[in-house]
Design a protein around this motif. Structure first.
Motif, PDB file in Angstrom:
ATOM      1  N   MET A   1       0.681  -1.244  -0.088  1.00 22.45           N
ATOM      2  CA  MET A   1      -0.012  -0.037   0.096  1.00 22.45           C
ATOM      3  C   MET A   1       0.802   1.093  -0.077  1.00 22.45           C
ATOM      4  O   MET A   1       1.822   1.398   0.961  1.00 22.45           O
ATOM      5  CB  MET A   1      -0.852  -0.043   1.162  1.00 22.45           C
TER       6      MET A   1
ATOM      7  N   ASP B   1       1.720   5.200   0.143  1.00 24.29           N
ATOM      8  CA  ASP B   1       1.240   6.372   1.030  1.00 24.29           C
ATOM      9  C   ASP B   1       0.922   7.403  -0.041  1.00 24.29           C
ATOM     10  O   ASP B   1       1.175   7.818  -1.021  1.00 24.29           O
ATOM     11  CB  ASP B   1       2.401   7.085   1.840  1.00 24.29           C
TER      12      ASP B   1
ATOM     13  N   MET C   1       0.204  12.154   3.772  1.00 24.92           N
ATOM     14  CA  MET C   1      -0.815  11.237   4.810  1.00 24.92           C
ATOM     15  C   MET C   1      -0.326   9.880   4.409  1.00 24.92           C
ATOM     16  O   MET C   1       0.042   9.480   3.171  1.00 24.92           O
ATOM     17  CB  MET C   1      -2.059  11.668   4.629  1.00 24.92           C
ATOM     18  N   ARG C   2      -0.499   9.095   5.372  1.00 25.05           N
ATOM     19  CA  ARG C   2      -0.565   7.604   5.341  1.00 25.05           C
ATOM     20  C   ARG C   2      -1.779   7.010   4.453  1.00 25.05           C
ATOM     21  O   ARG C   2      -2.822   7.527   4.896  1.00 25.05           O
ATOM     22  CB  ARG C   2      -0.467   6.943   6.820  1.00 25.05           C
ATOM     23  N   LEU C   3      -1.321   5.950   3.696  1.00 22.63           N
ATOM     24  CA  LEU C   3      -2.494   5.368   2.713  1.00 22.63           C
ATOM     25  C   LEU C   3      -2.869   4.300   3.788  1.00 22.63           C
ATOM     26  O   LEU C   3      -2.651   3.123   3.786  1.00 22.63           O
ATOM     27  CB  LEU C   3      -2.542   4.967   1.396  1.00 22.63           C
ATOM     28  N   THR C   4      -4.088   4.479   4.781  1.00 20.41           N
ATOM     29  CA  THR C   4      -4.603   3.357   5.422  1.00 20.41           C
ATOM     30  C   THR C   4      -5.698   2.526   4.661  1.00 20.41           C
ATOM     31  O   THR C   4      -6.134   2.993   3.726  1.00 20.41           O
ATOM     32  CB  THR C   4      -5.418   3.932   6.739  1.00 20.41           C
ATOM     33  N   THR C   5      -5.777   1.427   4.956  1.00 14.93           N
ATOM     34  CA  THR C   5      -6.949   0.602   4.438  1.00 14.93           C
ATOM     35  C   THR C   5      -8.189   1.113   4.178  1.00 14.93           C
ATOM     36  O   THR C   5      -8.779   1.310   3.363  1.00 14.93           O
ATOM     37  CB  THR C   5      -7.201  -0.686   5.310  1.00 14.93           C
ATOM     38  N   GLN C   6      -8.723   2.117   5.202  1.00 16.56           N
ATOM     39  CA  GLN C   6      -9.830   2.750   5.184  1.00 16.56           C
ATOM     40  C   GLN C   6      -9.674   3.712   4.152  1.00 16.56           C
ATOM     41  O   GLN C   6     -10.628   3.841   3.341  1.00 16.56           O
ATOM     42  CB  GLN C   6     -10.261   3.604   6.557  1.00 16.56           C
ATOM     43  N   ARG C   7      -8.522   4.613   4.133  1.00 14.96           N
ATOM     44  CA  ARG C   7      -8.313   5.521   3.016  1.00 14.96           C
ATOM     45  C   ARG C   7      -8.481   4.799   1.717  1.00 14.96           C
ATOM     46  O   ARG C   7      -9.150   5.324   0.481  1.00 14.96           O
ATOM     47  CB  ARG C   7      -7.237   6.386   3.228  1.00 14.96           C
ATOM     48  N   GLN C   8      -7.937   3.742   1.540  1.00 14.02           N
ATOM     49  CA  GLN C   8      -7.632   3.070   0.157  1.00 14.02           C
ATOM     50  C   GLN C   8      -9.100   2.584  -0.211  1.00 14.02           C
ATOM     51  O   GLN C   8      -9.526   2.911  -1.257  1.00 14.02           O
ATOM     52  CB  GLN C   8      -6.834   1.896   0.311  1.00 14.02           C
TER      53      GLN C   8
ATOM     54  N   THR D   1     -15.718   8.524  10.495  1.00 12.88           N
ATOM     55  CA  THR D   1     -14.356   8.142  10.209  1.00 12.88           C
ATOM     56  C   THR D   1     -14.452   8.187   8.603  1.00 12.88           C
ATOM     57  O   THR D   1     -13.444   8.942   8.141  1.00 12.88           O
ATOM     58  CB  THR D   1     -14.198   6.487  10.323  1.00 12.88           C
TER      59      THR D   1
ATOM     60  N   ASN E   1     -11.983  11.209   7.059  1.00 10.82           N
ATOM     61  CA  ASN E   1     -11.113  10.897   6.069  1.00 10.82           C
ATOM     62  C   ASN E   1     -11.382  11.560   4.545  1.00 10.82           C
ATOM     63  O   ASN E   1     -10.451  11.944   4.065  1.00 10.82           O
ATOM     64  CB  ASN E   1     -11.091   9.135   5.846  1.00 10.82           C
TER      65      ASN E   1
END
Length: 138
Positions: free
Chosen positions: A1, A3, A7-14, A47, A51
């Motif tokens: 994944m 970034d 910002m960090r690309l979290t699973t939620q953001r992805q 959330t 995001n």
């Protein structure tokens, strides 16, 4: 994944980005939440909203605040115009080249450095016309 910028690309953001990229409409935070919840059943509306706001602030997506309606979100960040249905509030892209000369004309009339412009067209979408027994003119 990988970034995202700033910002960090979290699973939620992805997943939010993937779901937003699948639609041609410009969904509200609630509509994005409904799409994302199918893949992440435990995610909260707050959330998703946070995001979306963070990604909009970072320039990864667009936040549209059109015509006094709910904020809508757009995965396409390149300059383009929108059209809003005056009946149902739906927002779509409009396939019209961005008119850069508007920026130049505006710069000549004021003491500002023009960074860009937003044009929103209004009309009635084909679905609403059909409901009212009307047809498109073109």
């Amino acid at each position: 994944m990988e970034d995202l910028p700033n910002m960090r690309l979290t699973t939620q953001r992805q997943i939010i980005l993937e779901e937003l990229g699948k639609v041609t409409s410009h969904p509200t935070a609630n509509e994005v939440y409904d799409m994302v919840r199918k893949r992440l059943p435990r995610i909260g509306l707050g959330t998703v909203y946070r995001n979306l706001e963070l990604m909009a602030e970072s320039g990864i997506i667009l936040k549209l605040e059109v015509g006094g309606t709910q904020k809508r979100f757009d995965a396409t960040v390149t300059p383009h115009y929108h059209i809003r249905c005056s009946s149902c509030g739906k927002v779509d892209d409009i396939d019209l080249e961005v008119q850069q000369e508007i920026n130049e004309a505006a710069a000549k009339t004021c003491n500002y450095k023009i960074l860009g412009h937003h044009i929103e067209f209004s009309g009635i979408c084909s679905e609403c016309l059909e409901k009212n027994g009307e047809q498109l003119l073109n």
